[in-house]
Design an enzyme around this catalytic site. Structure first.
Site, PDB file in Angstrom:
ATOM      1  N   HIS A 107       0.813  -1.315   0.056  1.00  0.00           N
ATOM      2  CA  HIS A 107      -0.152   0.065   0.090  1.00  0.00           C
ATOM      3  C   HIS A 107       0.794   1.312  -0.224  1.00  0.00           C
ATOM      4  O   HIS A 107       0.484   2.402   0.595  1.00  0.00           O
ATOM      5  CB  HIS A 107      -1.027   0.181   1.230  1.00  0.00           C
ATOM      6  CG  HIS A 107      -2.025  -1.119   1.206  1.00  0.00           C
ATOM      7  ND1 HIS A 107      -2.942  -1.104   0.406  1.00  0.00           N
ATOM      8  CD2 HIS A 107      -1.874  -2.115   2.081  1.00  0.00           C
ATOM      9  CE1 HIS A 107      -3.738  -2.247   0.626  1.00  0.00           C
ATOM     10  NE2 HIS A 107      -3.023  -3.068   1.443  1.00  0.00           N
ATOM     11  N   ASN A 180     -10.033  -3.218   2.024  1.00  0.00           N
ATOM     12  CA  ASN A 180      -9.957  -3.180   0.479  1.00  0.00           C
ATOM     13  C   ASN A 180     -11.078  -2.945  -0.321  1.00  0.00           C
ATOM     14  O   ASN A 180     -12.235  -2.874   0.086  1.00  0.00           O
ATOM     15  CB  ASN A 180      -9.035  -4.589   0.024  1.00  0.00           C
ATOM     16  CG  ASN A 180      -7.742  -4.813   0.889  1.00  0.00           C
ATOM     17  OD1 ASN A 180      -7.037  -4.033   0.960  1.00  0.00           O
ATOM     18  ND2 ASN A 180      -7.488  -5.938   1.123  1.00  0.00           N
TER      19      ASN A 180
END
Length: 735
Positions: A107, A180
């Site tokens: 990320h 997510n």
């Protein structure tokens, strides 16, 4: 000291203190081996490996301790909590968390914004969590969206899972809902997380490919871990390449608990649904956007907020009891599974609006620290073994990445609720604590700060019983049922995109055995899908990979329309959609201005594009000003296309190769095209008509030859609100 020396050495008083390691005698007069001796020992070592391959390559901890099970965390019972004493898991996760400094290990590439969450109604029957205590209650938030695999300098439109993390600054401290854009995950036990990320990251020998899973190591891992089957359906689908961060769903992934003021508990799954609808790119479009603007998603989010087009999501909860969970054919503690909405409907409970961009990218977007362990009273954990690892991993990562244990004092991480504790010192300490007391209990500080008792966070008192084991519950062994559910819930066009995604990725794999093994796994998901992939790879359809669970439980749901993007169109509006109007000297300015005004009134962003910047001569109407050129922009950056009227202008446009590129790309990618008057000839030159190959009207190709501009513009706005026209692609495939 004398005693230590006499007791050491070879066990004899006054010995020569020699140490023998790997056949080399070390001591006060140890000699460096000759090159010949070293080569002989190396050859002997290679021979030993060949003769005892299994023993020589046994997996060990950093201390050389053989690892008997690298698949499962140590738990109290198969469905019990993960145990802190699992030193193998802790060492593995801790080492993994510290592998990159200071960039996030995963990320790394992200963008973020400030905003607020507004509750629709009180949810006090289920939770005492502060954001849900009253209708209209406002809680400040900071949301960050990210790709997973790529580094900070990678591209936005790679095929990947997207992170969707929201920090709630509640009255009772910070709550981080870290999820997510896909509701399921690749693995179901935190023990495998370092392996997953090592496999998907660039290969270590050459550092390639960046921000892509289309390479040997990822698919080697995936083909040997059939539990990845479900999430692979999502990632290879259009969900893996969203049109915008503002147009993708978010999910908490794990099963959490809601606990009310009476101590009663329910399980919960968290869902974010975008008001603009859930929309995607097609692969060819995503690849071209990556080359034109690698910041496409980040720029889109920033520009929309700056323009006052604040993105909005609705938060929905799937709330269910433990008794319900026990009756499901799947295990709710398995992060590779979702709960079909037909079994547990999603209840809308509030909305999130992002209305302010960060003041400083590094100070806020880069330094924000999310952690799955950051919960508030009323939110608690389940025994999900993947969630257990995340609870440990995030804080450990932040300590490494942000320079110490005081990362919570960075402004973007600091809670709005008062902080009173006895923590002190450490790197980058911001708080200046006054007084002489930093311990509890105390009398010198009047006993402050006091424990909150039951008014504070209290873990749900779940009974725990079971042997210490490494393993998984029986239901965890079903790897394919929900992967099949997802595939069978898609439209024909979406299924074709999934097959195309697999073909592209696996065609990049250089080891044929990995390709064949992966296709053999897909046979268990769908023979139709596996056949389409095998044909594209030029291989025969292999036999199905043996299942771990030969006879899985009968699923309650075999098709769920909510899993298709077609069920998530949004409100049908075109606010913040980008439309290109092409121009050249001699166009009819009156009709262009009318279309531009109508589109802007509907909230779209309109860009006038010509061969050069500046004024464009029109044969009627007001003066026109080109704000972009064919050279500095690209058709893939737009959601719709308008071609002008005016024969002279159309003639000049027809001489521009870039115009044909604009038309062909917009058509190929399913976008809406409006041809005003004389520009119909440009569509004819590109081989594009207003009907599909089988004679049905193309809903995304509009002309105004016999109708008023106002009428055709209204039709264009309506068609643009559908985002894309899959009928065109389906017709092309059938044709």
């Amino acid at each position: 000291m004398r005693h230590c020396r006499q007791a050491g050495g070879d066990g004899r008083a006054g010995g020569s203190h020699r140490l023998v390691i790997a056949g080399i005698q070390l001591g006060r007069r140890a000699m460096k081996p000759t090159r010949k001796q070293a080569d002989a020992r190396a050859a002997k070592g290679r021979q030993d490996v060949g003769e005892g391959q299994a023993a020589a390559q046994t997996l060990t901890t950093n201390q050389g301790v053989p690892v008997g099970d690298n698949q499962h965390s140590l738990k109290a019972g198969l469905r019990g909590p993960t145990l802190l004493e699992d030193f193998i898991l802790r060492e593995k996760i801790t080492h993994f968390d510290h592998e990159r400094i200071p960039e996030r290990i995963v990320h790394a590439r992200g963008s973020a914004a400030h905003g607020f969450f507004e509750a629709y109604k009180p949810m006090t029957a289920f939770t005492r969590a502060a954001p849900f205590q009253a209708a209209g209650k406002i809680t400040p938030v900071f949301a960050r969206f990210s790709t997973v695999a790529g580094e900070r300098g990678s591209t936005d439109t790679a095929r990947d899972v997207r992170g969707f993390a929201v920090k709630f600054y509640t009255d009772e401290g910070n709550w981080d809902l870290v999820g997510n854009n896909i509701p399921v995950f690749f693995i179901r036990d935190a023990m495998k997380f370092p392996d997953l990320v090592h496999a998907v990251k660039p290969e270590p020998h050459n550092g390639m490919p960046q921000a892509a899973s289309a390479h040997d190591t990822f698919w080697d891992f995936a083909s040997l871990m059939p539990e990845t089957s479900h999430v692979l359906m999502w990632v290879m689908s259009d969900r893996g390449i969203p049109r915008s961060l503002r147009m993708m769903q978010g999910f908490g992934v794990h099963t959490f608990r809601l606990v009310n003021a009476q101590g009663e508990s329910h399980f919960v799954k968290f869902h974010w649904k975008p008001k603009l609808g859930t929309h995607s790119l097609v692969w060819d479009e995503a690849v071209k956007i990556s080359g034109v603007d690698s910041d496409f998603h980040r720029r889109d989010l920033w520009d929309a907020i700056e323009a006052g087009e604040f993105p909005e999501w609705e938060l929905g909860l799937q709330i269910f009891t433990e008794a319900q969970a026990e009756g499901f054919s799947f295990d709710v503690l398995d992060a590779t599974k979702l709960i079909p909405e037909e079994l547990v409907p999603v209840t809308p409970v509030g909305r999130m609006v992002l209305n302010r961009n960060p003041d400083n990218f590094f100070a806020e977007t880069e330094q924000v620290a999310f952690c799955a362990a950051h919960v508030v009273p009323g939110i608690d954990f389940s025994n999900d073994p993947l969630l257990a690892g995340r609870i440990h991993s995030y804080i450990d990562t932040q300590i490494s990445r942000l320079g110490g244990a005081n990362f919570h004092e960075i402004p973007v991480n600091a809670p709005l609720a008062p902080v009173r504790n006895n923590q002190r010192d450490g790197l980058h300490r911001h708080t200046v604590a006054r007084g002489r007391v930093a311990y509890e209990p105390n009398s010198l500080g009047g006993g402050c700060p006091f424990e909150a008792g039951t008014a504070g966070f209290v873990s749900f008192p779940q009974a725990v019983e079971g042997d210490k084991v490494r393993g998984k519950p029986e239901k965890f062994a079903d790897h394919y049922t929900q992967a099949t559910l997802f595939y069978e819930s898609q439209t024909a066009v979406e299924k074709a995109h999934i097959a195309g995604g697999f073909r592209f990725e696996l065609s990049k794999v250089t080891v044929p055995a990995i390709r064949e093994r992966m296709v053999s796994s897909l046979v268990n998901v769908s023979k139709e899908l596996a056949g389409a992939v095998a044909a594209g790879l030029g291989i025969a359809l292999p036999a199905a990979m043996p299942r771990v669970q030969p006879q899985p439980a009968m699923p309650e749901v075999t098709r769920s329309p909510a899993l298709s993007l077609m069920a998530l169109p949004g409100d049908g509006g075109i606010r913040s959609r980008r439309v290109a109007i092409l121009m050249a000297d001699g166009v009819a300015g009156e009709s262009i201005s009318a279309v531009q005004a109508a589109l802007q009134a509907a909230g779209a962003t309109v860009q006038l594009i010509a061969a050069r910047l500046g004024p464009v001569t029109s044969v009627s109407g007001p003066a026109l000003e080109a704000t972009a050129t064919f050279e500095n922009t690209s058709p893939v950056l737009f959601d719709g296309l308008v071609l002008p009227d005016g024969e002279a202008g159309v003639t000049l446009l027809g001489q521009q190769a870039e115009v044909m590129d604009f038309i062909s790309n917009q058509y190929r990618h399913g976008k809406t095209i409006l041809a005003l008057g004389a520009s119909a000839v440009l569509l004819q030159r590109a081989g594009i008509g207003a009907v599909l190959p089988k004679g049905k009207p193309d809903p995304g190709v509009l002309m105004d030859a016999k109708v008023k501009v106002t009428s055709v513009t209204a039709a264009f706005v309506s068609a643009l609100g559908k985002h894309r026209h899959p009928e065109r692609e389906a017709a092309q495939t059938a044709h």
